[in-house]
Design an enzyme around this catalytic site. Structure first.
Site, mmCIF file in Angstrom:
data_model
loop_
_atom_site.group_PDB
_atom_site.id
_atom_site.type_symbol
_atom_site.label_atom_id
_atom_site.label_comp_id
_atom_site.label_asym_id
_atom_site.label_seq_id
_atom_site.Cartn_x
_atom_site.Cartn_y
_atom_site.Cartn_z
ATOM 1 N N GLN A 255 0.825 -1.212 0.000
ATOM 2 C CA GLN A 255 0.000 0.000 0.000
ATOM 3 C C GLN A 255 0.855 1.256 0.000
ATOM 4 O O GLN A 255 0.503 2.262 -0.610
ATOM 5 C CB GLN A 255 -0.931 0.001 1.205
ATOM 6 C CG GLN A 255 -2.079 -0.982 1.102
ATOM 7 C CD GLN A 255 -2.887 -0.799 -0.168
ATOM 8 O OE1 GLN A 255 -3.571 0.207 -0.347
ATOM 9 N NE2 GLN A 255 -2.797 -1.745 -1.077
ATOM 10 N N HIS A 258 1.705 2.858 -3.361
ATOM 11 C CA HIS A 258 0.673 3.519 -4.168
ATOM 12 C C HIS A 258 1.006 4.991 -4.400
ATOM 13 O O HIS A 258 0.861 5.509 -5.499
ATOM 14 C CB HIS A 258 -0.693 3.414 -3.480
ATOM 15 C CG HIS A 258 -1.508 2.257 -3.947
ATOM 16 N ND1 HIS A 258 -2.019 2.172 -5.215
ATOM 17 C CD2 HIS A 258 -1.912 1.128 -3.317
ATOM 18 C CE1 HIS A 258 -2.695 1.047 -5.347
ATOM 19 N NE2 HIS A 258 -2.645 0.396 -4.211
ATOM 20 N N GLU A 322 -9.511 1.718 5.146
ATOM 21 C CA GLU A 322 -9.951 1.296 3.819
ATOM 22 C C GLU A 322 -9.757 -0.220 3.681
ATOM 23 O O GLU A 322 -10.677 -0.950 3.337
ATOM 24 C CB GLU A 322 -9.138 2.028 2.747
ATOM 25 C CG GLU A 322 -9.454 1.583 1.326
ATOM 26 C CD GLU A 322 -8.474 2.135 0.313
ATOM 27 O OE1 GLU A 322 -8.821 2.140 -0.886
ATOM 28 O OE2 GLU A 322 -7.356 2.536 0.686
ATOM 29 N N HIS A 323 -8.534 -0.674 3.931
ATOM 30 C CA HIS A 323 -8.218 -2.107 3.924
ATOM 31 C C HIS A 323 -7.831 -2.527 5.337
ATOM 32 O O HIS A 323 -7.078 -1.829 6.003
ATOM 33 C CB HIS A 323 -7.031 -2.398 3.001
ATOM 34 C CG HIS A 323 -7.201 -1.915 1.602
ATOM 35 N ND1 HIS A 323 -6.643 -0.720 1.152
ATOM 36 C CD2 HIS A 323 -7.856 -2.457 0.543
ATOM 37 C CE1 HIS A 323 -6.952 -0.560 -0.124
ATOM 38 N NE2 HIS A 323 -7.686 -1.594 -0.520
ATOM 39 N N ASP A 356 -7.136 -6.427 -4.511
ATOM 40 C CA ASP A 356 -6.833 -5.396 -5.507
ATOM 41 C C ASP A 356 -7.000 -5.926 -6.920
ATOM 42 O O ASP A 356 -7.283 -5.155 -7.839
ATOM 43 C CB ASP A 356 -5.405 -4.887 -5.335
ATOM 44 C CG ASP A 356 -5.310 -3.719 -4.360
ATOM 45 O OD1 ASP A 356 -6.359 -3.234 -3.919
ATOM 46 O OD2 ASP A 356 -4.185 -3.298 -4.049
ATOM 47 N N HIS A 415 -54.353 16.803 -0.425
ATOM 48 C CA HIS A 415 -53.987 15.409 -0.205
ATOM 49 C C HIS A 415 -55.216 14.618 0.280
ATOM 50 O O HIS A 415 -55.485 13.508 -0.181
ATOM 51 C CB HIS A 415 -52.880 15.302 0.856
ATOM 52 C CG HIS A 415 -51.498 15.578 0.340
ATOM 53 N ND1 HIS A 415 -51.125 16.790 -0.156
ATOM 54 C CD2 HIS A 415 -50.404 14.762 0.257
ATOM 55 C CE1 HIS A 415 -49.848 16.748 -0.523
ATOM 56 N NE2 HIS A 415 -49.393 15.516 -0.284
#
Length: 430
Positions: A255, A258, A322-323, A356, A415
């Protein structure tokens, strides 16, 4: 990496802070570009493509011949890998289809819900140092399963004015209807407003840098939906002394590579493991091609020691990763009790990189703590739930009086009248 020992709960928010710029730093730039593209369309798109990507061309749409040429450059080995990943993603997302939900709430009142595809969607696929052709699979495959009519893909061109061949191959394989050589803020703005070259879409998907993230959030102010406010990638691992230090280090680095603004965290009940992982990181870092990027991300990252699983879980839920990788003896404790995470990876032989690429789950996930209130992309992300109802004469008699009373108390006479007229008509008929 920064080592932290037994942090007190009141310090968690500062310790777990993401290494991101403030939105104020970015928002001004994004708004200026949006206004210009709204006003000048393709002219402004070309201007910013030239400014940010260093290329200028008359036609930003990828032609069929360009796709054919790109496909010819892809190795059979890569094609086979992409096809395997596509197959697994199709299996997992096809299994998410739900049948029509139908019920008679009271005699004569039939209600049901059906899913309908979002007709026009836009996919943003990052290029640059890591062209994410895997993200094409993660977004275009469920879009096709859902039945979306138009699938528009935008990706930044390289200095030669081309999109990475693997992105084009994946897009062609997955039924993308239009591919455009445009990236960054200008791509999001183009799909938001529509230009002569870029179709306006109803919902935008895909990850990107912080400028893209803010651009997607701004798009929502103009009636365009987004998948989620996803930003720089992040990973949190919880591990104890039963874990393999080399595996943990490899996942953290996967990670970290990235981008420089990525963040990785290890939470452990073992001081010995933390020391071993730290050494492994330095060892593995030396041979990474993206060492310079990973090193900067590692500088933003943490090794956190806590005394027990309960404290670890509370800290992890506060972060909302996230992960989330679980490598502990009592993995069921975390599986049962985790409340905030985008995607969870369980056991020593479940690397985050499997999600991934090829296991079948989706890798487009909420970051920056949004796992507390957002889901990752799934089949429902590409659909809308529509409700239907059909009421018989018996049905309107069964619920009509309640509607009249409620409408009158709210002061909405029309109504009430809409029901009263029907009830009177039924009495006259009889």
């Amino acid at each position: 990496m920064n080592k932290i020992f037994n942090p007190k709960p009141e310090t968690w928010s500062s310790i777990l802070k993401r290494p991101t710029q403030t939105i104020d730093d970015i928002e001004v730039t994004v708004k200026e570009i949006f206004k210009e593209i709204q006003k000048k369309g393709d002219e402004a798109v070309a201007k910013y493509t030239s400014l940010f990507d260093g290329v200028l061309f008359e036609n930003i749409e990828v032609s069929p011949s360009e796709i054919e040429q790109a496909i010819a450059t892809i190795s059979d080995e890569l094609k086979t890998a992409i096809q395997l990943a596509k197959s697994n993603i199709e299996k997992f997302h096809s299994a998410q289809k739900t049948a029509r939900v139908e019920i008679e709430t009271v005699e004569g009142v039939q209600c049901w819900q059906e899913k309908r595809p979002i007709q026009k969607i836009g996919l943003y696929i990052p290029g640059g140092t890591a062209p994410l052709f895997s993200t094409v699979l993660m977004l275009a495959v469920p879009a096709n399963i859902a039945g979306c009519n138009e699938i528009v893909l935008c990706s930044p061109p390289d200095k030669s004015g081309n999109i990475n061949p693997a992105i084009l191959y994946a897009a062609n394989l997955c039924g993308v209807t239009k591919i455009l050589k445009v990236g960054g803020i200008q791509a999001i703005a183009g799909m938001t407003f529509g230009t002569k070259s870029i179709p306006k879409v109803y919902k935008i998907f895909g990850p990107g840098n912080q400028f893209v993230t803010v651009a997607k959030q701004l798009a929502t102010q103009y009636g365009v939906a987004i998948d989620m406010p996803a930003g720089p990638s992040e990973l949190l691992i919880v591990a104890d002394d039963t874990a393999f230090p080399a595996f943990i280090a490899s996942d953290l680095l996967s990670q970290a590579e990235h981008g420089t603004d990525s963040q990785v965290i290890l939470v452990s009940t073992s001081l010995e493991l933390i020391d071993k992982v730290e050494k492994e990181i330095q060892k593995q870092l030396e041979v990474l091609p993206r060492k310079a990027i990973a090193e900067k991300a590692i500088a933003n990252s943490k090794l956190i020691f806590v005394e027990n699983d309960k404290t670890a879980l509370e800290l992890i839920d506060e972060y909302g990763p996230e992960h989330f990788i679980i490598c502990t003896k009592d993995e069921d404790f975390y599986v049962r009790n985790i409340g905030n995470a985008g995607s969870v990876f369980i056991g020593s032989y479940t690397p985050e990189s499997a999600g991934d690429y090829a296991s079948g789950t989706n890798h487009t996930l909420p970051t920056n703590g949004y796992a507390k209130n957002y889901s990752g992309v799934n089949l429902d992300s590409f659909t809308k739930s529509m409700t239907f109802q059909k009421i018989s004469e018996k049905g309107i008699q069964n619920i009509g009086k309640a509607i009249e009373i409620m409408a009158e108390v709210e002061g909405l006479q029309a109504h009430k009248n809409a029901v009263t007229l029907r009830l009177k008509d039924l009495k006259i008929e009889k």
